[in-house]
Design a protein around this motif. Structure first.
Motif, mmCIF file in Angstrom:
data_model
loop_
_atom_site.group_PDB
_atom_site.id
_atom_site.type_symbol
_atom_site.label_atom_id
_atom_site.label_comp_id
_atom_site.label_asym_id
_atom_site.label_seq_id
_atom_site.Cartn_x
_atom_site.Cartn_y
_atom_site.Cartn_z
ATOM 1 N N ALA A 234 0.804 -1.225 0.000
ATOM 2 C CA ALA A 234 0.000 0.000 0.000
ATOM 3 C C ALA A 234 0.835 1.272 0.000
ATOM 4 C CB ALA A 234 -0.934 0.006 1.216
ATOM 5 N N LEU A 235 2.137 1.159 0.289
ATOM 6 C CA LEU A 235 2.955 2.353 0.481
ATOM 7 C C LEU A 235 2.995 3.254 -0.742
ATOM 8 C CD1 LEU A 235 6.059 1.011 2.444
ATOM 9 C CD2 LEU A 235 3.978 2.039 3.359
ATOM 10 N N SER A 236 3.358 2.693 -1.882
ATOM 11 C CA SER A 236 3.582 3.519 -3.074
ATOM 12 C C SER A 236 2.305 4.153 -3.590
ATOM 13 C CB SER A 236 4.231 2.684 -4.182
ATOM 14 O OG SER A 236 3.396 1.597 -4.536
ATOM 15 N N GLY A 237 1.146 3.597 -3.214
ATOM 16 C CA GLY A 237 -0.119 4.139 -3.689
ATOM 17 C C GLY A 237 -0.654 5.279 -2.840
ATOM 18 N N ARG A 238 0.006 5.590 -1.740
ATOM 19 C CA ARG A 238 -0.462 6.689 -0.897
ATOM 20 C C ARG A 238 -0.083 8.021 -1.533
ATOM 21 N NH1 ARG A 238 1.645 3.979 4.787
ATOM 22 N NH2 ARG A 238 0.041 2.347 4.884
ATOM 23 N N PRO A 239 -1.004 8.982 -1.510
ATOM 24 C CA PRO A 239 -0.739 10.284 -2.151
ATOM 25 C C PRO A 239 0.544 10.935 -1.634
ATOM 26 C CG PRO A 239 -3.052 10.112 -1.530
ATOM 27 C CD PRO A 239 -2.353 8.916 -0.929
ATOM 28 N N GLY A 240 1.434 11.263 -2.560
ATOM 29 C CA GLY A 240 2.657 11.973 -2.220
ATOM 30 C C GLY A 240 3.812 11.099 -1.796
ATOM 31 N N TRP A 241 3.560 9.826 -1.560
ATOM 32 C CA TRP A 241 4.626 8.980 -1.023
ATOM 33 C C TRP A 241 5.694 8.639 -2.060
ATOM 34 C CZ3 TRP A 241 4.450 5.515 3.717
ATOM 35 C CH2 TRP A 241 3.742 6.171 4.757
ATOM 36 N N GLN A 242 5.380 8.781 -3.339
ATOM 37 C CA GLN A 242 6.395 8.518 -4.362
ATOM 38 C C GLN A 242 7.548 9.506 -4.266
ATOM 39 O OE1 GLN A 242 6.936 6.175 -6.436
ATOM 40 N NE2 GLN A 242 5.039 4.981 -6.395
ATOM 41 N N ALA A 243 7.295 10.653 -3.612
ATOM 42 C CA ALA A 243 8.337 11.673 -3.483
ATOM 43 C C ALA A 243 9.232 11.438 -2.263
ATOM 44 C CB ALA A 243 7.703 13.062 -3.384
ATOM 45 N N ILE A 244 8.851 10.531 -1.405
ATOM 46 C CA ILE A 244 9.655 10.244 -0.204
ATOM 47 C C ILE A 244 10.982 9.624 -0.632
ATOM 48 C CG2 ILE A 244 9.811 8.801 1.873
ATOM 49 C CD1 ILE A 244 6.800 9.112 2.195
ATOM 50 N N GLU A 245 12.069 10.075 -0.034
ATOM 51 C CA GLU A 245 13.394 9.596 -0.427
ATOM 52 C C GLU A 245 13.496 8.076 -0.355
ATOM 53 O OE1 GLU A 245 18.095 9.933 0.925
ATOM 54 O OE2 GLU A 245 16.708 11.545 1.480
ATOM 55 N N ALA A 246 12.987 7.476 0.719
ATOM 56 C CA ALA A 246 13.081 6.023 0.884
ATOM 57 C C ALA A 246 12.383 5.278 -0.243
ATOM 58 C CB ALA A 246 12.485 5.614 2.230
ATOM 59 N N VAL A 247 11.252 5.812 -0.701
ATOM 60 C CA VAL A 247 10.511 5.175 -1.791
ATOM 61 C C VAL A 247 11.240 5.399 -3.112
ATOM 62 C CG1 VAL A 247 8.312 5.100 -3.038
ATOM 63 C CG2 VAL A 247 8.330 5.426 -0.542
ATOM 64 N N ARG A 248 11.727 6.636 -3.351
ATOM 65 C CA ARG A 248 12.428 6.948 -4.607
ATOM 66 C C ARG A 248 13.688 6.117 -4.777
ATOM 67 N NH1 ARG A 248 14.871 11.207 -4.605
ATOM 68 N NH2 ARG A 248 14.368 12.222 -2.620
ATOM 69 N N THR A 249 14.400 5.864 -3.660
ATOM 70 C CA THR A 249 15.675 5.143 -3.722
ATOM 71 C C THR A 249 15.527 3.656 -3.425
ATOM 72 O OG1 THR A 249 16.123 5.685 -1.403
ATOM 73 C CG2 THR A 249 16.948 7.213 -3.062
ATOM 74 N N ASN A 250 14.270 3.229 -3.270
ATOM 75 C CA ASN A 250 13.972 1.823 -2.970
ATOM 76 C C ASN A 250 14.655 1.352 -1.688
ATOM 77 O OD1 ASN A 250 12.616 -0.575 -3.516
ATOM 78 N ND2 ASN A 250 14.399 -1.465 -4.541
ATOM 79 N N ARG A 251 14.754 2.246 -0.723
ATOM 80 C CA ARG A 251 15.279 1.848 0.581
ATOM 81 C C ARG A 251 14.100 1.547 1.514
ATOM 82 N NH1 ARG A 251 19.771 5.953 -0.194
ATOM 83 N NH2 ARG A 251 21.624 4.671 -0.578
ATOM 84 N N VAL A 252 13.466 0.426 1.220
ATOM 85 C CA VAL A 252 12.315 -0.052 2.003
ATOM 86 C C VAL A 252 12.600 -1.487 2.396
ATOM 87 C CG1 VAL A 252 9.838 -0.523 2.016
ATOM 88 C CG2 VAL A 252 10.729 1.461 0.752
#
Length: 286
Positions: A234-252
């Motif tokens: 569900a993380l990537s589908g949350r509004p605005g979360w694609q801009a989070i550094e951890a999501v952009r750099t795949n540090r999850v």
């Protein structure tokens, strides 16, 4: 009665009453234990694990739905949880002590039926130490409880000391459940992250496990996200979360259900939990 008989009677009387303990649980209720309990029902996984870590697993006669470690408890009757405990099944087991969370709804009914109930709900490392001590006293395992706490506390220090400098000081968001609910600085998870040198984006002022506005996480912009596999999609589908550094750099870091159990249960596996988090930090910041 002879002098020898009187001495023997006095000794037997002392042995019979030497254990008698009175403990205050997390409600502030005094629990009197004339002897160590031999038939225990545990309705919280962390308490189940602590009883077993104190070498009293054989005294468990029933556990909650989610208790699954160590493997031996999986064959015990499973009796529900915080909201749906099976009162009739618990009573039928004739426990001399029921362990449960302070927030459990079933407590008044069990006490009304004459069962001895002890409510213990650890949320911080200090709570883990306290609960371990109380259970050690209740079970007649005080020395083992003290030794186990020292081992756990030292073990977390050793895990932290082995963490490379490059993996320290990172902004971390740890999600415990959809909502999203996070592990804040005040929780045992947050305290572990702090000892590992991480910067938790959720301050202690918000409480141990607060429900957050998703925008809060976006603004905090964590460099690393830790989440269980049930919530990760569900993380990537949350509004605005694609801009989070951890999501952009795949540090999850996505933890399996088994790893999640270790991480979210404040008890005797806290060193293992620290190692799981440390491995995440090392792998994502090589």
């Amino acid at each position: 009665m002879s002098w020898r008989g009187l001495c023997l009677a006095a000794l037997l009387g002392w042995v019979g009453t030497a254990f008698a303990a009175s403990l205050s649980d997390d409600r502030g209720v005094e629990i009197s234990l004339p002897q160590p309990p031999q038939r225990i029902v545990s309705l919280l996984p962390s308490l189940t694990e602590t009883v077993c870590a104190l070498q009293a697993c054989d005294r468990l006669v029933g556990v909650d739905t989610f208790s699954n470690w160590p493997a031996s408890v999986q064959s015990l009757p499973h009796l529900g949880g915080l909201e749906d405990a099976n009162v009739e099944a618990i009573v039928a087991l004739k426990p001399d002590l029921v362990l449960l969370a302070k927030s459990a709804r079933v407590t008044p009914r069990l006490e009304g039926l004459g069962l001895r109930v002890m409510a213990l709900e650890p949320k911080s490392m200090k709570d883990v130490e306290r609960v371990l001590g109380k259970l050690g006293q209740a079970l007649g395992r005080e020395a083992q409880a003290q030794a186990l706490w020292r081992q756990l506390d030292t073990g977390v220090d050793h895990v932290a000391a082995a963490l490379p400098a490059g993996a320290r000081g990172k902004r971390v968001y740890f999600e415990v459940n959809n909502g999203p609910y996070a592990a804040g600085e005040a929780s045992f998870i947050g305290e572990t992250l702090l000892r590992l040198g991480a910067k938790n984006i959720v301050p202690a002022a918000l409480g141990p496990f607060p429900k957050l506005n998703p925008e809060f996480v976006v603004r905090a912009d964590p460099q690393l996200i830790m989440v269980g596999d049930r919530n990760a999609s569900a993380l990537s589908g949350r509004p605005g979360w694609q801009a989070i550094e951890a999501v952009r750099t795949n540090r999850v870091c996505v933890f399996s259900a088994a790893e999640g159990d270790v991480l979210v249960r404040p008890g005797p596996r806290m060193v293992e939990a620290a190692q799981i988090m440390a491995n995440c930090l090392k792998d994502r910041f090589k």
